[in-house]
Design a protein around this motif. Structure first.
Motif, PDB file in Angstrom:
ATOM      1  N   THR A   4       0.849  -1.184   0.000  1.00  0.00           N
ATOM      2  CA  THR A   4       0.000   0.000   0.000  1.00  0.00           C
ATOM      3  C   THR A   4       0.882   1.230   0.000  1.00  0.00           C
ATOM      4  O   THR A   4       2.017   1.195   0.447  1.00  0.00           O
ATOM      5  N   SER A   5       0.332   2.312  -0.469  1.00  0.00           N
ATOM      6  CA  SER A   5       1.059   3.568  -0.473  1.00  0.00           C
ATOM      7  C   SER A   5       0.930   4.239   0.881  1.00  0.00           C
ATOM      8  O   SER A   5       0.111   3.849   1.708  1.00  0.00           O
ATOM      9  N   ALA A   6       1.703   5.275   1.067  1.00  0.00           N
ATOM     10  CA  ALA A   6       1.629   6.009   2.338  1.00  0.00           C
ATOM     11  C   ALA A   6       0.243   6.605   2.527  1.00  0.00           C
ATOM     12  O   ALA A   6      -0.240   6.729   3.645  1.00  0.00           O
ATOM     13  N   ASP A   7      -0.426   6.981   1.426  1.00  0.00           N
ATOM     14  CA  ASP A   7      -1.756   7.589   1.536  1.00  0.00           C
ATOM     15  C   ASP A   7      -2.847   6.549   1.779  1.00  0.00           C
ATOM     16  O   ASP A   7      -3.875   6.860   2.368  1.00  0.00           O
ATOM     17  N   ALA A  17       3.582   1.764  19.331  1.00  0.00           N
ATOM     18  CA  ALA A  17       3.385   0.369  18.932  1.00  0.00           C
ATOM     19  C   ALA A  17       4.546  -0.115  18.075  1.00  0.00           C
ATOM     20  O   ALA A  17       5.034  -1.239  18.256  1.00  0.00           O
ATOM     21  N   ALA A  18       5.004   0.727  17.162  1.00  0.00           N
ATOM     22  CA  ALA A  18       6.133   0.347  16.305  1.00  0.00           C
ATOM     23  C   ALA A  18       7.395   0.141  17.143  1.00  0.00           C
ATOM     24  O   ALA A  18       8.114  -0.856  16.968  1.00  0.00           O
ATOM     25  N   ASP A  19       7.657   1.059  18.078  1.00  0.00           N
ATOM     26  CA  ASP A  19       8.845   0.940  18.923  1.00  0.00           C
ATOM     27  C   ASP A  19       8.823  -0.349  19.731  1.00  0.00           C
ATOM     28  O   ASP A  19       9.829  -1.064  19.813  1.00  0.00           O
ATOM     29  N   LYS A  20       7.678  -0.666  20.323  1.00  0.00           N
ATOM     30  CA  LYS A  20       7.576  -1.879  21.140  1.00  0.00           C
ATOM     31  C   LYS A  20       7.744  -3.122  20.281  1.00  0.00           C
ATOM     32  O   LYS A  20       8.465  -4.058  20.651  1.00  0.00           O
ATOM     33  N   THR A  32      14.853  -6.932  11.252  1.00  0.00           N
ATOM     34  CA  THR A  32      13.723  -6.002  11.124  1.00  0.00           C
ATOM     35  C   THR A  32      13.605  -5.401   9.725  1.00  0.00           C
ATOM     36  O   THR A  32      12.605  -4.766   9.417  1.00  0.00           O
ATOM     37  N   ASP A  33      14.623  -5.591   8.878  1.00  0.00           N
ATOM     38  CA  ASP A  33      14.530  -5.132   7.491  1.00  0.00           C
ATOM     39  C   ASP A  33      13.675  -6.070   6.638  1.00  0.00           C
ATOM     40  O   ASP A  33      13.178  -5.669   5.591  1.00  0.00           O
ATOM     41  N   VAL A  34      13.510  -7.314   7.081  1.00  0.00           N
ATOM     42  CA  VAL A  34      12.754  -8.313   6.322  1.00  0.00           C
ATOM     43  C   VAL A  34      11.547  -8.814   7.110  1.00  0.00           C
ATOM     44  O   VAL A  34      10.444  -8.919   6.588  1.00  0.00           O
ATOM     45  N   ALA A  35      11.761  -9.121   8.371  1.00  0.00           N
ATOM     46  CA  ALA A  35      10.700  -9.661   9.224  1.00  0.00           C
ATOM     47  C   ALA A  35       9.724  -8.559   9.600  1.00  0.00           C
ATOM     48  O   ALA A  35       9.997  -7.374   9.419  1.00  0.00           O
ATOM     49  N   GLY A  36       8.576  -8.966  10.119  1.00  0.00           N
ATOM     50  CA  GLY A  36       7.599  -7.969  10.523  1.00  0.00           C
ATOM     51  C   GLY A  36       6.526  -8.534  11.423  1.00  0.00           C
ATOM     52  O   GLY A  36       6.542  -9.706  11.784  1.00  0.00           O
ATOM     53  N   LEU A  37       5.593  -7.675  11.742  1.00  0.00           N
ATOM     54  CA  LEU A  37       4.455  -8.027  12.581  1.00  0.00           C
ATOM     55  C   LEU A  37       3.278  -8.391  11.690  1.00  0.00           C
ATOM     56  O   LEU A  37       2.898  -7.615  10.819  1.00  0.00           O
ATOM     57  N   ARG A  38       2.731  -9.583  11.881  1.00  0.00           N
ATOM     58  CA  ARG A  38       1.539  -9.998  11.145  1.00  0.00           C
ATOM     59  C   ARG A  38       0.324  -9.696  12.008  1.00  0.00           C
ATOM     60  O   ARG A  38       0.234 -10.127  13.157  1.00  0.00           O
ATOM     61  N   HIS A  69       7.188   3.683  10.883  1.00  0.00           N
ATOM     62  CA  HIS A  69       8.237   4.003  11.849  1.00  0.00           C
ATOM     63  C   HIS A  69       9.303   2.911  11.892  1.00  0.00           C
ATOM     64  O   HIS A  69       9.812   2.570  12.959  1.00  0.00           O
ATOM     65  N   GLY A  70       9.595   2.293  10.733  1.00  0.00           N
ATOM     66  CA  GLY A  70      10.600   1.229  10.647  1.00  0.00           C
ATOM     67  C   GLY A  70      10.065  -0.175  10.855  1.00  0.00           C
ATOM     68  O   GLY A  70      10.800  -1.145  10.700  1.00  0.00           O
ATOM     69  N   LEU A  71       8.796  -0.315  11.202  1.00  0.00           N
ATOM     70  CA  LEU A  71       8.186  -1.621  11.415  1.00  0.00           C
ATOM     71  C   LEU A  71       7.431  -2.059  10.168  1.00  0.00           C
ATOM     72  O   LEU A  71       6.589  -1.321   9.661  1.00  0.00           O
TER      73      LEU A  71
END
Length: 118
Positions: A4-7, A17-20, A32-38, A69-71
């Protein structure tokens, strides 16, 4: 994999939430460059549907992928229609700490806020 785009992001994630989540990802030894939160929706809970979250090493085919925020956040196509437009936040207060989904698509939520109905 779609994105999705930023908009037009599927889900908005607050800075807290992103920091935690990034702290937890790093603690699990995930990149964290590849993995993420599902973020996903499943049958269950007292209101019929409930939210689920887990860490994934990478997105799956058909996932909506967004970055906040990097997440990196992954949402499967079946869950997308339930969580589109939602905000994921992390609250740390006297009642306890945890992630919370503010979902404009939910017609009602159970008392604990863990499940919802559309």
């Amino acid at each position: 994999m779609s994105s999705t785009s930023a908009d037009g992001q599927s889900v908005v994630v607050t800075q807290s939430a992103a920091d935690k989540a990034l702290d937890l990802l790093s603690g699990e030894g995930l990149d964290t460059d590849v993995a993420g939160l599902r973020l996903f929706v499943q049958q269950g809970g007292c209101a019929g549907l409930s939210y689920g979250m887990r860490f994934d090493n990478e997105p799956e085919d058909g996932d909506t992928v967004s970055e906040h925020h990097g997440l990196r956040v992954f949402v499967d196509s079946a869950s997308e229609r339930y969580v589109h437009g939602s905000t994921l936040d992390f609250e740390d207060g006297l009642q306890g700490a945890g992630f919370h989904v503010e979902n404009p698509n939910a017609e009602s939520e159970c008392g604990c806020g863990e499940s919802f109905r559309t």
